[in-house]
Design an enzyme around this catalytic site. Structure first.
Site, PDB file in Angstrom:
ATOM      1  N   GLU A  78       1.022  -1.448  -0.120  1.00 28.89           N
ATOM      2  CA  GLU A  78       0.098  -0.179   0.342  1.00 28.89           C
ATOM      3  C   GLU A  78       0.802   0.908  -0.640  1.00 28.89           C
ATOM      4  O   GLU A  78       0.833   1.830   1.108  1.00 28.89           O
ATOM      5  CB  GLU A  78      -1.341  -0.123   0.788  1.00 28.89           C
ATOM      6  CG  GLU A  78      -1.972  -1.335   1.464  1.00 28.89           C
ATOM      7  CD  GLU A  78      -1.323  -2.510   1.852  1.00 28.89           C
ATOM      8  OE1 GLU A  78      -0.754  -2.078   2.531  1.00 28.89           O
ATOM      9  OE2 GLU A  78      -1.187  -3.168   1.135  1.00 28.89           O
ATOM     10  N   GLU A 134      -2.114 -12.106  -3.718  1.00 30.87           N
ATOM     11  CA  GLU A 134      -3.376 -11.722  -2.434  1.00 30.87           C
ATOM     12  C   GLU A 134      -5.219 -12.470  -2.709  1.00 30.87           C
ATOM     13  O   GLU A 134      -5.772 -12.179  -2.572  1.00 30.87           O
ATOM     14  CB  GLU A 134      -3.179 -10.949  -1.234  1.00 30.87           C
ATOM     15  CG  GLU A 134      -3.374  -9.579  -1.803  1.00 30.87           C
ATOM     16  CD  GLU A 134      -3.009  -8.452  -0.589  1.00 30.87           C
ATOM     17  OE1 GLU A 134      -1.725  -8.673   0.075  1.00 30.87           O
ATOM     18  OE2 GLU A 134      -2.915  -7.563  -0.528  1.00 30.87           O
ATOM     19  N   GLU A 138       4.427  -2.784  -3.435  1.00 31.94           N
ATOM     20  CA  GLU A 138       3.373  -3.670  -4.302  1.00 31.94           C
ATOM     21  C   GLU A 138       2.942  -2.609  -4.993  1.00 31.94           C
ATOM     22  O   GLU A 138       3.569  -2.213  -5.945  1.00 31.94           O
ATOM     23  CB  GLU A 138       2.076  -4.570  -3.085  1.00 31.94           C
ATOM     24  CG  GLU A 138       1.825  -4.985  -2.898  1.00 31.94           C
ATOM     25  CD  GLU A 138       0.187  -4.653  -2.309  1.00 31.94           C
ATOM     26  OE1 GLU A 138       0.148  -3.561  -0.987  1.00 31.94           O
ATOM     27  OE2 GLU A 138      -0.381  -5.927  -2.023  1.00 31.94           O
TER      28      GLU A 138
HETATM   29  C1  NOJ Z   1      -2.366  -6.259   3.048  1.00 36.04           C
HETATM   30  C2  NOJ Z   1      -0.262  -6.484   2.251  1.00 36.04           C
HETATM   31  O1  NOJ Z   1      -0.803  -6.564   0.721  1.00 36.04           O
HETATM   32  C3  NOJ Z   1      -0.366  -8.102   2.650  1.00 36.04           C
HETATM   33  O2  NOJ Z   1       0.846  -8.681   1.879  1.00 36.04           O
HETATM   34  C4  NOJ Z   1       0.234  -8.024   4.117  1.00 36.04           C
HETATM   35  O3  NOJ Z   1       0.282  -9.959   4.368  1.00 36.04           O
HETATM   36  C5  NOJ Z   1      -1.221  -7.775   5.264  1.00 36.04           C
HETATM   37  N1  NOJ Z   1      -1.879  -6.298   4.148  1.00 36.04           N
HETATM   38  C6  NOJ Z   1      -1.149  -7.526   6.576  1.00 36.04           C
HETATM   39  O4  NOJ Z   1      -0.157  -6.882   6.691  1.00 36.04           O
HETATM   40 CA    CA Z   2      -1.916  -5.400  -0.365  1.00 32.36          CA
END
Ligand code: NOJ
Ligand code: CA
Length: 679
Positions: free
Chosen positions: A464, A488, A482
């Site tokens: 983020e 995910e 990212e």
């Molecule tokens: C969002 C992240 O992109 C992910 O990789 C992570 O596991 C979660 N946040 C928790 O921090």
């Molecule tokens: Ca994320």
């Protein structure tokens, strides 16, 4: 100075300055790329409004588009401007990336610095600096120190981009709650709304364009709003006060970039964004280690474990040691552990003030796990989820990084899970303010984190994040990030990433820089039960298709243990490269990327397709001529596809050379991965 002499100097020196000062105000100025194909023309009209236009081979690419700046506490720069000076220089240099998708980048450009002055009032001045490369243009505003403009409270940047020809655009919306995590729209340019950058365009003639920015430092991110037709205006991300950006002169904005290429490969292989960033500011960075890693991670996204404490807590000492053993046995460099620290219990989304970045949960022996990792030659990768509470994180930053440095944790993944506009920073009055993830305050925050980390020899991988604008050149410890929909989304399923997602990312988000996409999912269960748009071969291909110097093997260890044949590719594939080529592909349909390993002779190829099964004929002319290679091929089986038989993988070997052509066959949402072992 004669042009010939200037040309000779330009060839001899990395930087040659040739000043063309205009004694009288002029209505126009211009500069061309070193190969003379791209030209930029800057003009002022009868009312003193400034514009620039870009052409290639005499054909308009960016039609005349306005320049200017609006302030909250001073008159705008938009009318009554005159060009009072212009200076040009040329630059040609080859520089080295400490890690990356290639080893050397050539920075060959011609620069034009145009000075504008107001013809009335306080006669304020500013420069716009254009750099024209063979593959595009960068320009930025440069405000000199001057009595009438010391503090700049920028209300909006008045920069425009008018696309000359009809084009198809690939873009994600700006100012939506999920930040950069949206699916790409593919629309005629006239149907783009408010878009983030990079935005990718392809004209009817096949010209490829990408509009983005470089070196986003102490400023707010730029988005594009379509004013009418094909005319876009900059829309800066809001700040935390009345102004979108507050700075003090002298100050130069980030570069606004327009990459231009005949083919998609020209975008993918361009070094323009990096060239517009400042050189390495950290000195010796040999301590930064690109690596593959596993982690206590995917199982949380599948709801099999929790970040929070309790019976399903993932980050236990034993589980971490199991991952360290696996990494050591398989030559992977690191192990990420999420959920190790106090603060995850309850609703951690948006509750960043509960996190401690130094206190582990009682069932996680941080010191012991770190020592165990060190003994096995594996690096523990730290995790700092902030839930967007940057102020709370900053208060602990030094302690948190000191702890990691002492434990040998030289990499940290950070996270800013909060809706867009809901990050928290401190205002100058010491009070909490809500902030946008890409506003100036968060840009400053990330800079602070990267500098504090560098002091302790820690590399940072923000999730983020602020969009990538090539700052890895200046801060090589800003190793990946990212900033798009990653793997995910496939764990959650509802909906997961569509079949064409990765074949779109290559030509959009990934033009900005590396991405911690976290590939390598072998077991394809999703939380929602929806099928994942992938085959096993595609998961392997992603290690080549998506560049990231930190590359996760994201799946559960037991899934790797069950498929040692396929896992071999993940073990073998490097994360650091000497050369990169896009050898075939079209935006959103397919991508075939070949890369040569850093300091080695082996080549790797990754190919992905969208929902269509495809066979692409790929000449192997990227291989060294006169050399033979064993191609270790990991391909979709004849019936493989994301809906049927995603695990149908064929592994076979062939002897090949640069004169050969391979038919790369992929099933629906499939892929292919190849290692070319030099003999
Ligand atoms: C969002 C992240 O992109 C992910 O990789 C992570 O596991 C979660 N946040 C928790 O921090
Ligand atoms: Ca994320």
């Amino acid at each position: 100075m004669s042009n010939r002499l200037a040309g000779m100097l330009a060839a001899l020196l990395p930087i040659a300055a040739l000043s063309v000062s205009a004694a009288e105000p002029r209505a126009s100025a211009g500069i061309a790329s070193p190969d003379a194909r791209i030209a930029v023309e800057i003009t002022t009209d009868g009312e003193g409004r400034a514009s620039y236009a870009v052409s290639r081979d005499g054909h308009a690419v960016i039609a005349p588009s306005r320049l200017g700046m609006m302030f909250t506490d001073a008159p705008k720069f938009e009318r009554n401007l005159a060009i009072v000076d212009q200076r040009t220089r040329s630059h040609d240099e080859r520089w080295e990336l400490p890690w990356g998708e290639r080893r050397y980048v050539r920075d060959h450009h011609n620069e034009l610095r145009v000075t504008f002055a107001e013809t009335s009032g306080t006669k304020r001045r500013f420069d716009v600096v254009f750099r024209v490369f063979d593959d595009g243009v960068g320009f930025r505003y440069d405000f000199p120190d001057q009595p009438a403009l010391q503090r700049l409270a920028i209300a909006e940047e008045l920069t425009e981009f008018t696309i000359a020809d009809a084009a198809t655009a690939w873009w994600i919306p700006a100012f939506e709650w999920n930040r950069e995590e949206y699916l790409y729209h593919r629309t005629p340019v006239e149907e783009v709304g408010l878009a983030q950058t990079p935005i990718t365009l392809r004209t009817g003639d096949g010209l490829h364009l990408s509009i983005h920015e470089a070196a986003l430092v102490d400023y707010s991110g730029m988005n594009l709003t379509r004013a009418e037709g094909r005319r876009f205006k900059a829309a800066l991300t809001p700040g935390i006060g009345e102004a979108k950006v507050e700075v003090t002169a002298p100050f130069a904005t980030p570069w606004r970039t327009i990459q231009i290429a005949d083919r998609a490969a020209g975008l993918v292989e361009s070094g323009l964004i990096l060239n517009l960033n400042a050189p390495n500011a950290l000195g010796d960075v040999s301590w930064i280690r690109p690596m593959k890693y596993v982690g206590i991670w995917w199982e949380m996204h599948l709801d099999r474990k929790t970040w929070a404490s309790g019976p399903k807590h993932g980050a236990t000492t034993a589980h971490a040691k199991r991952h360290i053993d696996f990494a050591a046995a398989n030559g992977l460099g690191g192990v990420l552990v999420e959920g190790w620290n106090v603060g995850w219990d309850g609703d951690w989304f948006g509750n960043g003030e509960t996190f401690s970045f130094t206190r582990p949960y009682p069932d996680f022996d941080l010191e012991g796990v770190a020592a165990y990792a060190r003994d096995k030659g594996v690096m523990l990768i730290g995790h700092h989820e902030t839930s967007g509470h940057a102020a709370h994180y900053e208060a602990q930053l030094d302690d948190a990084f000191d702890l990691y440095a002492r434990l040998g944790v030289h990499g940290v993944k950070t996270g800013y899970v909060a809706d867009a506009g809901q990050a928290k920073v401190l205002g100058t009055d010491g009070r909490l303010r809500y902030a946008w993830h890409e506003g100036q305050a968060m840009v400053r925050h990330h800079q602070k984190v990267v500098e504090a980390a560098a002091k302790r020899r820690i590399a940072v991988n923000p999730h983020e994040p602020v969009k990538d604008t090539g700052l890895r050149r200046t801060y090589p410890n800003l190793i990946t990030r990212e900033g798009a929909r990653g793997m995910e989304f496939n764990a959650w399923g509802d909906p997961g990433n569509p079949p064409e997602h990765e074949a779109t990312l290559v030509y959009t988000r990934l033009l900005a820089g590396p991405m911690d996409f976290t590939p390598g999912i072998f077991g394809m269960d999703t939380k929602s039960g929806q099928p994942m748009a992938t085959t096993l071969a595609k998961q392997l291909a992603l290690y080549v298709v998506i560049h990231s110097p930190l590359q996760m093997a994201a799946d559960l260890l037991e899934h790797y243990e069950a498929r040692p044949d396929a896992f071999r590719f993940i073990r073998d594939v490097p994360v650091d490269w000497d050369e990169t080529r896009l050898v075939a592909g079209e935006i959103g349909e397919s991508a075939v990327i070949a890369r040569r390993e850093r300091d080695g002779d082996d080549w790797y190829l990754g190919a992905v397709t969208d929902g269509e099964a495809r066979t692409l004929r790929v000449p192997l002319d990227f291989l060294d001529a006169g050399r033979r290679y064993t191609a270790q091929i990991y391909r979709d089986g004849d019936t493989a596809g994301w809906r049927d038989d995603p695990h149908d993988l064929v592994i076979e070997s062939r002897e090949v050379g640069a004169g050969d052509t391979l038919d790369i066959r992929m099933g629906p949402a499939g892929g292919q991965a190849i290692r070319f072992v030099a003999r």
